[in-house]
Design a protein around this motif. Structure first.
Motif, PDB file in Angstrom:
ATOM      1  N   VAL A 178       0.835  -1.213   0.000  1.00  0.00           N
ATOM      2  CA  VAL A 178       0.000   0.000   0.000  1.00  0.00           C
ATOM      3  C   VAL A 178       0.864   1.256   0.000  1.00  0.00           C
ATOM      4  CG1 VAL A 178      -1.697   1.344   1.311  1.00  0.00           C
ATOM      5  CG2 VAL A 178      -1.953  -1.147   1.113  1.00  0.00           C
ATOM      6  N   ILE A 179       1.899   1.275   0.862  1.00  0.00           N
ATOM      7  CA  ILE A 179       2.694   2.501   1.006  1.00  0.00           C
ATOM      8  C   ILE A 179       3.860   2.562   0.021  1.00  0.00           C
ATOM      9  CG2 ILE A 179       2.089   2.664   3.451  1.00  0.00           C
ATOM     10  CD1 ILE A 179       4.995   1.772   4.069  1.00  0.00           C
ATOM     11  N   GLN A 180       4.312   1.408  -0.472  1.00  0.00           N
ATOM     12  CA  GLN A 180       5.447   1.379  -1.403  1.00  0.00           C
ATOM     13  C   GLN A 180       5.254   0.221  -2.394  1.00  0.00           C
ATOM     14  OE1 GLN A 180       9.235   1.296   0.579  1.00  0.00           O
ATOM     15  NE2 GLN A 180      10.398   1.187  -1.319  1.00  0.00           N
ATOM     16  N   PRO A 181       4.257   0.320  -3.262  1.00  0.00           N
ATOM     17  CA  PRO A 181       3.862  -0.815  -4.101  1.00  0.00           C
ATOM     18  C   PRO A 181       4.955  -1.364  -5.000  1.00  0.00           C
ATOM     19  CG  PRO A 181       2.831   1.230  -4.841  1.00  0.00           C
ATOM     20  CD  PRO A 181       3.425   1.509  -3.505  1.00  0.00           C
ATOM     21  N   TYR A 182       5.884  -0.507  -5.443  1.00  0.00           N
ATOM     22  CA  TYR A 182       6.933  -0.988  -6.346  1.00  0.00           C
ATOM     23  C   TYR A 182       8.057  -1.719  -5.607  1.00  0.00           C
ATOM     24  CZ  TYR A 182       4.614   1.806  -9.888  1.00  0.00           C
ATOM     25  OH  TYR A 182       3.682   2.319 -10.760  1.00  0.00           O
ATOM     26  N   GLY A 183       8.045  -1.639  -4.279  1.00  0.00           N
ATOM     27  CA  GLY A 183       9.064  -2.331  -3.494  1.00  0.00           C
ATOM     28  C   GLY A 183       8.478  -3.424  -2.636  1.00  0.00           C
ATOM     29  N   ALA A 184       7.319  -3.929  -3.030  1.00  0.00           N
ATOM     30  CA  ALA A 184       6.591  -4.888  -2.202  1.00  0.00           C
ATOM     31  C   ALA A 184       6.871  -6.335  -2.577  1.00  0.00           C
ATOM     32  CB  ALA A 184       5.084  -4.607  -2.278  1.00  0.00           C
ATOM     33  N   GLY A 185       8.086  -6.627  -2.980  1.00  0.00           N
ATOM     34  CA  GLY A 185       8.510  -8.005  -3.184  1.00  0.00           C
ATOM     35  C   GLY A 185       7.614  -8.815  -4.102  1.00  0.00           C
ATOM     36  N   ALA A 187       4.435  -9.258  -4.087  1.00  0.00           N
ATOM     37  CA  ALA A 187       3.230  -8.543  -4.511  1.00  0.00           C
ATOM     38  C   ALA A 187       3.534  -7.631  -5.697  1.00  0.00           C
ATOM     39  CB  ALA A 187       2.657  -7.730  -3.348  1.00  0.00           C
ATOM     40  N   ALA A 188       4.701  -6.995  -5.671  1.00  0.00           N
ATOM     41  CA  ALA A 188       5.105  -6.140  -6.788  1.00  0.00           C
ATOM     42  C   ALA A 188       5.373  -6.975  -8.041  1.00  0.00           C
ATOM     43  CB  ALA A 188       6.354  -5.345  -6.406  1.00  0.00           C
ATOM     44  N   ASN A 189       6.012  -8.126  -7.862  1.00  0.00           N
ATOM     45  CA  ASN A 189       6.264  -9.016  -9.007  1.00  0.00           C
ATOM     46  C   ASN A 189       4.962  -9.469  -9.658  1.00  0.00           C
ATOM     47  OD1 ASN A 189       9.018  -8.876  -8.555  1.00  0.00           O
ATOM     48  ND2 ASN A 189       9.070 -10.760  -7.349  1.00  0.00           N
ATOM     49  N   LEU A 190       3.995  -9.836  -8.836  1.00  0.00           N
ATOM     50  CA  LEU A 190       2.711 -10.288  -9.360  1.00  0.00           C
ATOM     51  C   LEU A 190       1.950  -9.157 -10.034  1.00  0.00           C
ATOM     52  CD1 LEU A 190       1.750 -12.639  -6.405  1.00  0.00           C
ATOM     53  CD2 LEU A 190       2.059 -13.352  -8.780  1.00  0.00           C
ATOM     54  N   ALA A 191       2.086  -7.943  -9.505  1.00  0.00           N
ATOM     55  CA  ALA A 191       1.444  -6.782 -10.137  1.00  0.00           C
ATOM     56  C   ALA A 191       2.012  -6.549 -11.532  1.00  0.00           C
ATOM     57  CB  ALA A 191       1.634  -5.548  -9.264  1.00  0.00           C
ATOM     58  N   GLN A 192       3.310  -6.720 -11.683  1.00  0.00           N
ATOM     59  CA  GLN A 192       3.933  -6.560 -12.997  1.00  0.00           C
ATOM     60  C   GLN A 192       3.500  -7.672 -13.951  1.00  0.00           C
ATOM     61  OE1 GLN A 192       8.150  -6.407 -12.236  1.00  0.00           O
ATOM     62  NE2 GLN A 192       8.107  -4.266 -11.596  1.00  0.00           N
ATOM     63  N   LEU A 193       3.344  -8.866 -13.419  1.00  0.00           N
ATOM     64  CA  LEU A 193       2.969 -10.001 -14.260  1.00  0.00           C
ATOM     65  C   LEU A 193       1.520  -9.936 -14.710  1.00  0.00           C
ATOM     66  CD1 LEU A 193       4.791 -12.869 -12.322  1.00  0.00           C
ATOM     67  CD2 LEU A 193       5.309 -12.134 -14.662  1.00  0.00           C
ATOM     68  N   THR A 194       0.637  -9.478 -13.821  1.00  0.00           N
ATOM     69  CA  THR A 194      -0.802  -9.507 -14.121  1.00  0.00           C
ATOM     70  C   THR A 194      -1.320  -8.179 -14.681  1.00  0.00           C
ATOM     71  OG1 THR A 194      -1.292  -8.934 -11.807  1.00  0.00           O
ATOM     72  CG2 THR A 194      -1.270 -11.274 -12.386  1.00  0.00           C
ATOM     73  N   VAL A 195      -0.601  -7.085 -14.441  1.00  0.00           N
ATOM     74  CA  VAL A 195      -0.913  -5.748 -14.965  1.00  0.00           C
ATOM     75  C   VAL A 195      -2.212  -5.177 -14.381  1.00  0.00           C
ATOM     76  CG1 VAL A 195      -1.289  -4.334 -17.026  1.00  0.00           C
ATOM     77  CG2 VAL A 195       0.296  -6.274 -17.127  1.00  0.00           C
TER      78      VAL A 195
END
Length: 227
Positions: A178-185, A187-195
């Motif tokens: 929530v506070i640092q979405p691009y550094g969320a390990g 969760a961030a990887n999955l966000a990049q994969l699923t868009v």
């Protein structure tokens, strides 16, 4: 009989409290939490092997870890990223399930397999090797030299650490997403994969699944211990 059940339920929740306090003790807490990190990173590695390869795993003094793997497909990357937190939560549940079924020996075997699998094939950084060797030696010593009561209490403590830290780490990744979405390990990887699903969605997923496994760990472990 009611006195015995009350005693068991008190011990059960006492160990959860001890585990919670233990993982927040400076230095010692981080050392204890690495058992959950080991399971987390092993989850990544086992899934990664299904569609790629694992280069190495690192376990760090601050209780964090990292799995370095190569994936040739999108679906391989997706399931590898999702495996860490879910596998850790599942192992916490499985630990209480086996303890409740009086299958402590099987739980011991599973923990030792993870330790030696990582030591032989994956972990190469100095602290990771130190942790695996020291934990294995202490674990085996207590199991061999300790009484049945020592063994049972040790396994209950490990299971409690796995349960408590699986929930805490899942909450931490939710907060970080929530506070640092691009550094969320993961969760961030999955966000990049699923868009279409941002990091907080995956952070919430990780936290909710940890609570779901916690519920069944309590149900299968606590009530079995009382019966």
């Amino acid at each position: 009989m009611s006195f015995v059940r009350e005693k068991l339920s008190t011990k059960f929740f006492l160990f959860l409290v001890i585990a919670f306090l233990l993982i927040h003790v400076p230095l010692l807490g981080n050392y204890a939490k690495v058992i959950n990190t080991l399971i987390h990173e092993s989850g990544h590695a086992l899934i990664a092997l299904l569609g790629g390869n694992v280069e190495r795993i690192s376990l760090f003094m601050n209780s964090e870890g990292a799995t370095y793997s190569n994936q040739s497909t999108w679906i391989g990357s997706f399931f590898t990223s999702i495996a860490g937190y879910t596998f850790a939560s599942f192992m916490a549940f499985l630990s209480f399930l086996l303890i409740g079924k009086k299958k402590q020996t099987l739980l011991i075997d599973i923990l030792l397999v993870f330790i030696f699998l990582n030591l032989i094939f994956w972990v190469r950084n100095p602290y990771g090797i130190f942790w695996l060797c020291s934990f294995a030696v202490a674990f085996l010593f207590l199991l061999i030299k300790g009484s049945q009561a020592v063994r049972d209490h040790l396994l209950l403590l490990i299971a409690s650490i796995l349960l408590v830290d699986s929930i805490q780490s899942a909450y931490e990744i939710l907060y970080l997403s929530v506070i640092q979405p691009y550094g969320a390990g993961d969760a961030a990887n999955l966000a990049q994969l699923t868009v279409i699903f941002p990091a907080p969605v995956w952070g919430m997923f990780f936290f909710l699944q940890s609570l779901w496994f916690c519920y069944f760990a309590l149900k299968r472990g606590y009530y079995k211990l009382r019966s």
